[in-house]
Design a protein around this motif. Sequence first.
Motif, short mmCIF file in Angstrom:
data_model
loop_
_atom_site.label_atom_id
_atom_site.label_comp_id
_atom_site.label_asym_id
_atom_site.label_seq_id
_atom_site.Cartn_x
_atom_site.Cartn_y
_atom_site.Cartn_z
N ASP A 86 0.81 -1.21 0.00
CA ASP A 86 0.00 0.00 0.00
C ASP A 86 0.84 1.27 0.00
O ASP A 86 0.34 2.35 0.33
CB ASP A 86 -0.94 0.00 1.22
CG ASP A 86 -1.96 -1.13 1.16
OD1 ASP A 86 -2.41 -1.46 0.04
OD2 ASP A 86 -2.30 -1.68 2.22
N THR A 87 2.12 1.16 -0.35
CA THR A 87 2.99 2.33 -0.44
C THR A 87 3.28 2.64 -1.91
O THR A 87 2.80 1.94 -2.80
CB THR A 87 4.32 2.07 0.31
OG1 THR A 87 5.11 1.14 -0.46
CG2 THR A 87 4.07 1.51 1.70
N ASP A 88 4.10 3.65 -2.15
CA ASP A 88 4.46 3.97 -3.54
C ASP A 88 5.75 3.28 -3.96
O ASP A 88 6.35 3.63 -4.97
CB ASP A 88 4.55 5.47 -3.77
CG ASP A 88 5.58 6.15 -2.87
OD1 ASP A 88 6.24 5.45 -2.08
OD2 ASP A 88 5.72 7.39 -2.96
N VAL A 89 6.19 2.27 -3.19
CA VAL A 89 7.31 1.41 -3.60
C VAL A 89 6.71 0.23 -4.36
O VAL A 89 5.92 -0.54 -3.81
CB VAL A 89 8.10 0.90 -2.38
CG1 VAL A 89 9.23 -0.01 -2.83
CG2 VAL A 89 8.65 2.07 -1.57
N SER A 149 11.70 6.63 2.41
CA SER A 149 10.72 7.57 2.96
C SER A 149 9.50 6.86 3.55
O SER A 149 8.63 7.52 4.13
CB SER A 149 10.27 8.54 1.86
OG SER A 149 11.36 9.30 1.37
N VAL A 150 9.42 5.54 3.41
CA VAL A 150 8.28 4.80 3.93
C VAL A 150 8.27 4.84 5.46
O VAL A 150 9.31 4.65 6.10
CB VAL A 150 8.30 3.34 3.43
CG1 VAL A 150 7.26 2.50 4.17
CG2 VAL A 150 8.06 3.28 1.93
N ASP A 151 7.12 5.09 6.03
CA ASP A 151 6.97 5.04 7.49
C ASP A 151 6.87 3.57 7.89
O ASP A 151 5.82 2.93 7.78
CB ASP A 151 5.69 5.79 7.89
CG ASP A 151 5.51 5.89 9.40
OD1 ASP A 151 6.05 5.02 10.13
OD2 ASP A 151 4.81 6.81 9.85
N TRP A 152 7.99 3.01 8.37
CA TRP A 152 8.03 1.58 8.66
C TRP A 152 7.16 1.19 9.84
O TRP A 152 6.69 0.05 9.92
CB TRP A 152 9.46 1.11 8.87
CG TRP A 152 10.32 1.98 9.73
CD1 TRP A 152 11.11 3.02 9.33
CD2 TRP A 152 10.51 1.88 11.14
NE1 TRP A 152 11.76 3.58 10.39
CE2 TRP A 152 11.43 2.89 11.52
CE3 TRP A 152 10.01 1.02 12.12
CZ2 TRP A 152 11.83 3.08 12.84
CZ3 TRP A 152 10.41 1.20 13.43
CH2 TRP A 152 11.31 2.23 13.78
N ARG A 153 6.91 2.12 10.73
CA ARG A 153 6.00 1.82 11.84
C ARG A 153 4.57 1.68 11.33
O ARG A 153 3.86 0.73 11.66
CB ARG A 153 6.10 2.90 12.91
CG ARG A 153 7.43 2.93 13.65
CD ARG A 153 7.44 4.03 14.70
NE ARG A 153 8.72 4.10 15.38
CZ ARG A 153 9.04 3.40 16.44
NH1 ARG A 153 8.18 2.52 16.93
NH2 ARG A 153 10.22 3.54 17.02
#
Length: 369
Positions: A86-89, A149-153
Amino acid sequence: MSTLGPVTRAHRFDERRLADYLFEQGLEEFRGGLTVLQYQGGQSNPTFRLEAGGRHFVLRKKPPGDLLPSAHLVEREYRVMKALADTDVPVPAMLLLCEDPAVIGQTFFVMEHIEGRVLPAPDLPEAVSSAERAAIYDAMNRTLARLHSVDWRAAGLSDFGKPADYVARQISRWTRQYEAARHREIPAMEALIEWLPDHVPGDSGGARRSAGPPVNGGTTDEAREETTIAHGDFRLDNMILHPTEPRVVAVVDWELSTLGHPLADLAYNCMTYHLPRGPRWKGLGDVDCAALGIPSEEEYVAAYCRRTGRDGVPEWNFFMAFGLFRLASICQGVYARAMQGNASSRNALEIGRKAPTLAETGWRIARRG
């Protein structure tokens, strides 16, 4: 990983049993059985293309035999790609994880098959123009910046690794892996093992424009170490490009991923600038990058810094030496698996023989300070 061939003897499994299992798990396409081909070129977790019901799928599993500690964790690959959905990766969709060795002998996962191009040579001979080469490198750079830049939490990966002391722990880990797979003395490797722990950067290893808030929701201490999701093997041929556009449609091979230092990922991605071009190497060290439209190492790092809000990387030589040391240890492990007969690729012995050159290059860079 783009070349397909018959399944090698060391990695054969019960295809009928697999098809039945996948059908039982709800993948209707496998009702009538499957056809299996193995991807050639990968050096760690064997990877296969499954064809069933008119569709293609990809299966990735642990290799057979005795494995080095904490290696070949396909379950971690599955988890991180599922978390990034659900990220832009860009990542393939994860379909199923099986940890029951009774099915095919090892833990495996199945994911969607992504159509596209895998370009193994960093000088991009397949590209039609300098502009296309520049665009491909820019797309790779943008994808790495997006990953970091992904918020890993928020992605549910708070326990995917230890946020603190990543580099020091990695030095310790890959020293142990090297020693477990040792088959001959490599003086440069011994020198790096002694030098690296004494030169770990005391803070982020790179200047940022401002102290800012904690990185990706972490604490102040974690921010100082700039904890991000680290791919661990981020390079051109671990990406699938759009069939015709200079655009990344999937990042694959997440076996070495963890919570870690973004500059370690960046340096690993730039390692190709320090290696020669040729049949044994995928390097740009003797290539006229400007003539091909490929950014120089300095330009590539600067683009990443602009995208991530960084003023520079003063500890660049350390991170590059660290990356080369780490890759040398990985190659040593590939050689050990080749000697045991359970390597994923037919050219594993050749890959394993690269360890001394990688260590020597890393030690040369380390001595620059």
